[in-house]
Write a protein that holds these residues in place. Structure first.
Motif, mmCIF file in Angstrom:
data_model
loop_
_atom_site.group_PDB
_atom_site.id
_atom_site.type_symbol
_atom_site.label_atom_id
_atom_site.label_comp_id
_atom_site.label_asym_id
_atom_site.label_seq_id
_atom_site.Cartn_x
_atom_site.Cartn_y
_atom_site.Cartn_z
ATOM 1 N N PHE A 159 63.217 73.853 21.387
ATOM 2 C CA PHE A 159 64.586 73.422 21.644
ATOM 3 C C PHE A 159 64.723 71.964 21.224
ATOM 4 O O PHE A 159 64.010 71.097 21.736
ATOM 5 N N GLU A 160 65.604 71.679 20.279
ATOM 6 C CA GLU A 160 65.787 70.311 19.790
ATOM 7 C C GLU A 160 66.699 69.541 20.733
ATOM 8 O O GLU A 160 67.870 69.878 20.908
ATOM 9 N N LEU A 161 66.148 68.490 21.351
ATOM 10 C CA LEU A 161 66.931 67.643 22.244
ATOM 11 C C LEU A 161 67.803 66.678 21.458
ATOM 12 O O LEU A 161 69.006 66.552 21.712
ATOM 13 N N LEU A 162 67.172 65.962 20.537
ATOM 14 C CA LEU A 162 67.834 65.031 19.637
ATOM 15 C C LEU A 162 67.098 65.082 18.307
ATOM 16 O O LEU A 162 66.009 65.671 18.214
ATOM 17 N N LYS A 163 67.642 64.467 17.301
ATOM 18 C CA LYS A 163 66.983 64.449 16.005
ATOM 19 C C LYS A 163 65.573 63.871 16.144
ATOM 20 O O LYS A 163 65.389 62.761 16.625
ATOM 21 N N GLY A 164 64.586 64.663 15.760
ATOM 22 C CA GLY A 164 63.205 64.209 15.811
ATOM 23 C C GLY A 164 62.531 64.350 17.155
ATOM 24 O O GLY A 164 61.370 63.951 17.310
ATOM 25 N N VAL A 165 63.235 64.913 18.147
ATOM 26 C CA VAL A 165 62.657 65.107 19.484
ATOM 27 C C VAL A 165 62.868 66.567 19.886
ATOM 28 O O VAL A 165 64.009 67.015 20.034
ATOM 29 N N THR A 166 61.764 67.291 20.074
ATOM 30 C CA THR A 166 61.834 68.733 20.291
ATOM 31 C C THR A 166 61.009 69.150 21.498
ATOM 32 O O THR A 166 59.885 68.657 21.689
ATOM 33 N N LEU A 167 61.548 70.053 22.301
ATOM 34 C CA LEU A 167 60.789 70.649 23.388
ATOM 35 C C LEU A 167 60.011 71.844 22.853
ATOM 36 O O LEU A 167 60.538 72.647 22.082
ATOM 37 N N ILE A 168 58.754 71.964 23.276
ATOM 38 C CA ILE A 168 57.863 73.025 22.827
ATOM 39 C C ILE A 168 57.415 73.829 24.040
ATOM 40 O O ILE A 168 56.892 73.270 25.012
ATOM 41 N N HIS A 169 57.609 75.136 23.992
ATOM 42 C CA HIS A 169 57.156 75.995 25.080
ATOM 43 C C HIS A 169 55.669 76.289 24.906
ATOM 44 O O HIS A 169 55.241 76.827 23.899
ATOM 45 N N GLY A 170 54.881 75.897 25.922
ATOM 46 C CA GLY A 170 53.440 76.140 25.862
ATOM 47 C C GLY A 170 52.953 77.122 26.902
ATOM 48 O O GLY A 170 51.913 77.749 26.735
ATOM 49 N N GLY A 171 53.715 77.254 28.023
ATOM 50 C CA GLY A 171 53.259 78.127 29.095
ATOM 51 C C GLY A 171 52.022 77.552 29.753
ATOM 52 O O GLY A 171 51.858 76.351 29.891
ATOM 53 N N GLY A 172 51.118 78.433 30.161
ATOM 54 C CA GLY A 172 49.867 77.986 30.753
ATOM 55 C C GLY A 172 50.005 77.657 32.221
ATOM 56 O O GLY A 172 50.008 78.553 33.072
ATOM 57 N N HIS A 173 50.117 76.395 32.554
ATOM 58 C CA HIS A 173 50.187 75.910 33.930
ATOM 59 C C HIS A 173 51.289 76.622 34.716
ATOM 60 O O HIS A 173 51.102 77.013 35.872
ATOM 61 N N PHE A 174 52.449 76.793 34.108
ATOM 62 C CA PHE A 174 53.562 77.595 34.621
ATOM 63 C C PHE A 174 54.089 78.421 33.455
ATOM 64 O O PHE A 174 53.940 78.027 32.292
ATOM 65 N N PRO A 175 54.742 79.553 33.721
ATOM 66 C CA PRO A 175 55.263 80.380 32.621
ATOM 67 C C PRO A 175 56.175 79.613 31.662
ATOM 68 O O PRO A 175 56.173 79.864 30.459
ATOM 69 N N GLY A 176 56.956 78.676 32.200
ATOM 70 C CA GLY A 176 57.865 77.910 31.360
ATOM 71 C C GLY A 176 57.324 76.558 30.953
ATOM 72 O O GLY A 176 58.086 75.717 30.445
ATOM 73 N N GLY A 177 56.044 76.329 31.156
ATOM 74 C CA GLY A 177 55.445 75.024 30.864
ATOM 75 C C GLY A 177 55.829 74.508 29.487
ATOM 76 O O GLY A 177 55.635 75.184 28.484
ATOM 77 N N SER A 178 56.351 73.284 29.437
ATOM 78 C CA SER A 178 56.894 72.732 28.190
ATOM 79 C C SER A 178 56.281 71.379 27.873
ATOM 80 O O SER A 178 55.840 70.653 28.759
ATOM 81 N N MET A 179 56.282 71.053 26.595
ATOM 82 C CA MET A 179 55.815 69.760 26.103
ATOM 83 C C MET A 179 56.898 69.173 25.204
ATOM 84 O O MET A 179 57.781 69.887 24.748
ATOM 85 N N LEU A 180 56.822 67.873 24.971
ATOM 86 C CA LEU A 180 57.814 67.198 24.135
ATOM 87 C C LEU A 180 57.131 66.636 22.898
ATOM 88 O O LEU A 180 56.100 65.972 23.000
ATOM 89 N N HIS A 181 57.731 66.901 21.731
ATOM 90 C CA HIS A 181 57.217 66.360 20.473
ATOM 91 C C HIS A 181 58.188 65.309 19.956
ATOM 92 O O HIS A 181 59.384 65.551 19.811
ATOM 93 N N TRP A 182 57.658 64.112 19.701
ATOM 94 C CA TRP A 182 58.435 62.978 19.191
ATOM 95 C C TRP A 182 57.892 62.649 17.806
ATOM 96 O O TRP A 182 56.833 62.053 17.671
ATOM 97 N N ALA A 183 58.607 63.043 16.786
ATOM 98 C CA ALA A 183 58.107 62.933 15.416
ATOM 99 C C ALA A 183 57.858 61.490 14.989
ATOM 100 O O ALA A 183 56.919 61.210 14.228
ATOM 101 N N ALA A 184 58.676 60.549 15.456
ATOM 102 C CA ALA A 184 58.564 59.156 15.018
ATOM 103 C C ALA A 184 57.533 58.355 15.796
ATOM 104 O O ALA A 184 57.251 57.201 15.453
#
Length: 274
Positions: A159-184
Motif C-alpha cells: 500500500f503506497e502511503l506517499l511517493k516513495g513510501v510503501t507499506l509491505i505486508h509481512g505477516g509473521g508476528h501478527f497476521p497483518g504484520g506490516s513493514m514500511l519501505h522508504w526508498a530515499a
C-alpha cells in the motif's frame, strides 16, 4: 470519562467510568500479564509522570520514545518527506511538547502502524494532528480496542502511503504484520522500518523472527520465508526495528537473506549437535 490505558502493553480503551475488566492484548500468548496483575492509567496521568525523548537517526528520520520506559518500550518513527510527514507506529504518550515539535516540522500527513502492540493511543495521535488517517492492515482488525473513523484498513501485500513510501505486508508476528519501505532513506539506498516483524538482533549482524518475543515462541519456516519474500524485491540497505538501539546500518538486505536461512536451519535441527 477517562480513556484508560493498560500499563503493561500501552493500549488505550474507549472512555468508561471504570477500568476495563481485562486487556485482551496482554492475555494473548504474544504478550503477558505482569506478576502483580493488570493495572491502568490515563493519558493525563502519563503526561505528569513521563516525557518523550527524540533521536535523529538520519536526515528525515526521528525516533520518539517515552521516558522512563512505559508499556513494552514502544518507539515511534517520524518520517519527514517532501510529500508530507508520516508517523510510523504509535507510542502511548502524546503530549504538548511532542505535538509542538512535530507541528514545527510540518505536522503529520498520515499515520501507519505495524501491528497491534503499537496501536496504543492511535486515536489521540490522530486527533492531535487534525484527524489524520491511521492505516492498519485489515488482517488485524479484530485487535482494535478503540474503534474510530480515523482508522483506515488496507488490504493486500502493498500500500503506497506517499511517493516513495510503501507499506509491505509481512505477516509473521501478527497476521497483518506490516513493514514500511522508504526508498530515499540511507542516502538513496533504501530503508525498511520493520518493527517486530524482522527484529535486528543485539549483535547487529543478524535478524530474529518471533511469534512472541517475551514468551519465546518461534515462527514457522513458512512464516519466516514469507517475511523474507515480501522484502526481497525491494532495494534497501538499512533496517530500523523496535527499539532505539535496534538498527542494522548497512548490508541489511543480504543479512536478512542469510538470517532467514539460519533461522530455518536452526528450527530444522541444524544446531542439535553443536
Amino acid at each position: 470519562m477517562p480513556a484508560f490505558i493498560c500499563t503493561a502493553c500501552g493500549t488505550q480503551y474507549p472512555p468508561s467510568d471504570a477500568t476495563p475488566a481485562q486487556c485482551p492484548v496482554c492475555e494473548d500468548e504474544r504478550q503477558y500479564i505482569p506478576p502483580e496483575g493488570q493495572s491502568w492509567t490515563t493519558l493525563e496521568r502519563l503526561r505528569i509522570s513521563h516525557h518523550n525523548g527524540f533521536r535523529q537517526y538520519e536526515p528525515g528520520l526521528i525516533g520518539i520514545g517515552t521516558q522512563p520506559k512505559f508499556g513494552i518500550g514502544q518507539r515511534a518513527l517520524l518520517l519527514c518527506t517532501p510529500e508530507g510527514n508520516i508517523l510510523w507506529d504509535c507510542i502511548s504518550l502524546v503530549d504538548d511538547a511532542t505535538v509542538t515539535l512535530i507541528k514545527g516540522l510540518g505536522g503529520l500527513h498520515t499515520i501507519a502502524i505495524s501491528h497491534p502492540h503499537f496501536y496504543t493511543t492511535l486515536v489521540e495521535w490522530s486527533r492531535a494532528f487534525g484527524d489524520v488517517p491511521v492505516h492498519l492492515h485489515a488482517n488485524d482488525a479484530k485487535w482494535v480496542r478503540r474503534p474510530d473513523p480515523c482508522i483506515k484498513f488496507w488490504q493486500g501485500e502493498r500500500f503506497e502511503l506517499l511517493k516513495g513510501v510503501t507499506l509491505i505486508h509481512g505477516g509473521g508476528h501478527f497476521p497483518g504484520g506490516s513493514m514500511l519501505h522508504w526508498a530515499a532513506g540511507a542516502e538513496g539506498k533504501g530503508v525498511v522500518c520493520s518493527a517486530d516483524i524482522a527484529i535486528v538482533n543485539l549483535d547487529r549482524k543478524s535478524f530474529a523472527f518471533m511469534r512472541s518475543i517475551p514468551n519465546h515462541i518461534p515462527l514457522s519456516e513458512k512464516a519466516v520465508r514469507a517475511i523474507g519474500a515480501a522484502l526481497m524485491p525491494l532495494a534497501f540497505d538499512r533496517v530500523y526495528s523496535h527499539h532505539f538501539e535496534r538498527v542494522m546500518h548497512s548490508g541489511a538486505k543480504q543479512i536478512l537473506q542469510s538470517s532467514v536461512e539460519r533461522y530455518v536451519a536452526a528450527i530444522g535441527g541444524a544446531y542439535d549437535r553443536v
